[in-house]
Write a protein that holds these residues in place. Structure first.
Motif, mmCIF file in Angstrom:
data_model
loop_
_atom_site.group_PDB
_atom_site.id
_atom_site.type_symbol
_atom_site.label_atom_id
_atom_site.label_comp_id
_atom_site.label_asym_id
_atom_site.label_seq_id
_atom_site.Cartn_x
_atom_site.Cartn_y
_atom_site.Cartn_z
ATOM 1 N N UNK A 116 -2.349 5.488 2.601
ATOM 2 C CA UNK A 116 -2.747 5.081 3.945
ATOM 3 C C UNK A 116 -3.938 5.898 4.444
ATOM 4 N N UNK A 117 -3.784 7.207 4.468
ATOM 5 C CA UNK A 117 -4.838 8.049 5.038
ATOM 6 C C UNK A 117 -5.886 8.450 4.000
ATOM 7 N N UNK A 167 4.175 3.544 6.562
ATOM 8 C CA UNK A 167 3.085 3.844 7.499
ATOM 9 C C UNK A 167 2.389 2.582 7.997
ATOM 10 N N UNK A 177 6.105 4.948 0.957
ATOM 11 C CA UNK A 177 5.179 5.632 1.878
ATOM 12 C C UNK A 177 4.176 4.658 2.490
ATOM 13 N N UNK A 189 -5.849 10.809 1.987
ATOM 14 C CA UNK A 189 -5.962 12.251 1.764
ATOM 15 C C UNK A 189 -5.407 12.589 0.395
#
Lengths: 507, 175
Positions: free
Chosen positions: A186-187, A451, A447, A189
């Motif tokens: 999602x992010x 999200x 995950x 990172x």
């Protein structure tokens, strides 16, 4: 209109040279499935260049036949060598390999061949039946539903850890942790890279499975010096007995096929989860659970039926919405587009005959692979009697080639070897490898869908409660967990003595 | 003590002995309490190292994936419980016999050799060299048969992966 298209599509399969293409595709798919690391998606990717000049129907027949052959091909090595040829066959190892160890490899291959065909035909029949309402059914699965399906999948860890609950949960959580290596879905990172760019794309599933099952098993064989099949014994006439055993469990076949189809229809969940869920459901509902993990045919009927029924389910989002239900159908989708056949409304109106040609080719190839499987079970079963001093190095080098071939990345070879050692240690210390693999497979999906769901719901988790399918899966998940806890307490009188006898679920 | 057998097979022993390799067949002993406790400790240390590693990340990376943190916390708790369980368990004190451990280390050496040979000689040459060395060292067959197995394996691997699948095999540090 649908009936006309059905006749046109199925009829096209009988015109020359389509039967030859189906035979060729089936053999390619079967061979690709047998080699660890070469899955259906790789087989299809290799065939696509051959189809460029073909008529779309011929191309679809060849590609579908290859797709149909891979799952059973992967089950062969899962049964004989504890080495799943494709990730979808990982659950087959749990009961199939112990049967091989007992000299019942032929019987196990007979069960696998039958259930593979039944599961595939069931899945494709339901797909055909649902054709008129395809888009509505598929559109009902959004991120909240996918999250709940994946969460339900994680509950399998608890049921598979029966006999060594805490160690099983630790292994499952270990697998989940591994799934978080690399970029967050999602992010974006990056996490747990330890300075290595290789880990940016995460822990790759295929090398991990090759290591945990194939290499770990070869280490065990090398340490014990023992042939796979006990003293080199194989029971005669096993394949047909296996077929009869499979036929004696119609309810398990049907239930597992329904599970396989349903999970296959949820984009991105895949056959691996379906086969584990089907195995778990069979284990949970069985009155006599004592043989599970030691070569119980019921535990082989379930995952093989489910893994092949997935194809029918996975075609739904692929063809109706253009969202691939699995890696194999993603490549198939690309091939269809290459031939000017676009998913969605056009496919289900103007090109409906191609859909039925695809379904027909898949059915024929699955039936063909099963016939080949039964016919060749005896010589295949001989593999379990090969001297381990020859078998171990041969399997090791084939698996490292397979691990490399998926992405042409040298790092995958070393990852597979490392997972081989980890897998062997888990085997020695009673940490189930299956829970770890389930965690690794489902972690990313859990995950990502969690999200995305929160983003859709404006940060509120009530989104999981307000959608009917999501809520249903939540209730089923809670019930499944409660059931495992209650049964565990009943069988152990509330204590935790099971850690002392964890021999049944070492897979 | 320490000799409880893992279930490897409960097949009818229809054919027994006679072959060279059957004399070398051994059972894997159950690991003793100390080994099991050590295994949990190593896992626990690994998880703590992972947890410590996240301290260097940006706030977004560390906090946004809530599930990552939840799983890590759960894993730490579970390992703690397992460690207590292992320490309290009345299990055989004796660990594995030296023969099992010796064999395990020997096989680990072979796995390491496979990795090193691929790293130094490339995938094709490294894997085939490993195969030849393993077969020769374990006296798996007569030298002529070993040579035949190695040549056929090399041809098969080349045919399948290079010719059919068109995989570009990696070279090694030396070749």
């Amino acid at each position: 209109m649908i009936i006309d298209a059905m006749f046109e599509g199925f009829g096209a399969l009988l015109t020359w040279p389509v039967p030859a293409y189906i035979l060729l595709g089936t053999v390619i798919g079967l061979a690709a499935g047998v080699v660890p690391g070469i899955s259906g998606s790789v087989a299809l990717a290799l065939i696509i260049p051959l189809t460029l000049t073909m008529d779309p129907t011929h191309a679809v027949a060849l590609l579908a036949a290859a797709l149909g052959g891979t799952t059973f091909g992967g089950a062969i090595t899962a049964v004989l060598l504890n080495t799943p040829g494709t990730p979808d066959n990982a659950a087959v190892c749990i009961e199939g390999y112990p049967m091989s160890q007992q000299g019942k490899a032929g019987e196990a291959l007979g069960i696998t061949a039958l259930c593979s065909a039944v599961g595939a035909v069931f899945g494709l029949a339901v797909f055909t039946f649902l054709t008129p309402v395809m888009r509505e059914v598929v559109a009902a699965f959004g991120p909240p539903e996918l999250f709940m399906v994946a969460l339900f999948g994680l509950t399998i860890i608890a049921s598979l850890s029966r006999g060594a609950m805490i160690a099983g949960l630790v292994a499952g959580a270990f697998g989940l942790m591994l799934s978080y290596v690399g970029q967050s879905g999602v992010a974006l990172d990056a996490r747990y890279l330890f300075g290595e760019v290789y880990f940016l794309s995460g822990i790759q599933l295929v090398p991990a499975i090759i290591g945990m099952f194939a290499i770990a098993e070869m280490i065990r064989l090398a340490v014990t010096g023992r042939r796979i099949s006990g003293g080199g014994y194989i029971e005669p006439g096993g394949a047909w007995r296996g077929v009869r055993i499979g036929l004696s469990h119609p309810w398990i076949m049907l239930r597992s096929s329904v599970i396989g189809f349903g999970i296959g229809a949820a984009p991105g969940v895949g056959g691996t989860v379906a086969s584990f869920v089907a195995y778990s459901a069979t284990q949970q509902s069985a009155k006599d659970k004592s043989r599970f993990g030691k070569g119980d045919p019921r535990g082989l009927v379930a995952p093989t039926s489910a893994a092949d029924a997935v194809d029918g389910g996975a075609l739904m989002p692929t063809l109706a919405l253009g969202i691939p239900g699995s890696p194999s159908t993603a490549v198939l989708l690309g091939a269809l587009i290459l031939h000017g056949t676009f998913p969605g409304r056009q496919l289900f109106t103007e090109d409906l005959d191609i859909v039925f040609a695809l379904v027909g080719a898949l059915v024929l190839s699955n039936l063909l692979t099963s016939v080949i499987g039964v016919a060749t079970s005896r010589p295949l079963a001989r593999l379990t009697t090969v001297d381990v001093r020859v078998l171990v190095p041969l399997v090791l080098i084939v698996t490292v080639f397979g691990a490399y071939a998926v992405r042409n990345n040298v790092g995958d070879i070393f990852l597979a070897l490392a997972f081989g050692v980890i897998g062997y240690l888990m085997l020695r210390f009673d940490y189930g490898r299956i829970p770890a693999i389930i965690g690794l497979i489902l972690g990313g999906l859990v995950e990502r869908s969690f999200h995305t769901s929160l983003q859709i719901g404006g940060g509120s988790p009530t989104i999981f409660l307000t959608r009917p399918i999501s809520l249903t899966f939540l209730v089923v998940t809670v019930l499944a967990v409660c059931l495992v806890i209650v049964r565990s307490m009943r069988s152990s009188g509330g204590a935790e003595p099971s850690e002392q006898d964890a021999t049944t679920h070492r897979s | 003590m320490g000799t409880e057998k893992q279930h490897v097979t409960d097949a009818p022993p229809a054919r027994s002995g006679g072959d060279d390799d059957t004399r070398n067949q051994i059972e894997l002993n159950r690991p003793g309490a100390r080994s099991r406790g050590l295994a949990v400790l190593i896992l626990l240390a690994g998880t703590i190292a992972l947890a410590a590693h996240t301290r260097g990340y940006s706030d977004k990376a560390r906090d946004f994936p809530l599930l990552t943190l939840a799983v890590m916390g759960g894993l730490l708790v579970l390992q703690g419980i397992l460690l207590l369980f292992e320490l309290r368990r009345q299990a055989p004190a004796a660990d594995r016999g030296p023969s099992t451990l010796g064999r395990e280390l020997k096989v680990a050496g072979w796995i390491g050799l496979l990795g090193v040979s691929v790293f130094l000689l490339g995938l094709m040459v490294g894997a085939v060299t490993f195969l030849a060395l393993y077969l020769a060292a374990n006296r798996a067959a007569r030298p002529v048969i070993i040579a035949l197995i190695v040549v056929l394996s090399a041809a098969g691997l080349y045919g399948l992966f290079v010719t059919m699948l068109q995989v570009r095999l990696p070279g090694g540090l030396l070749l």
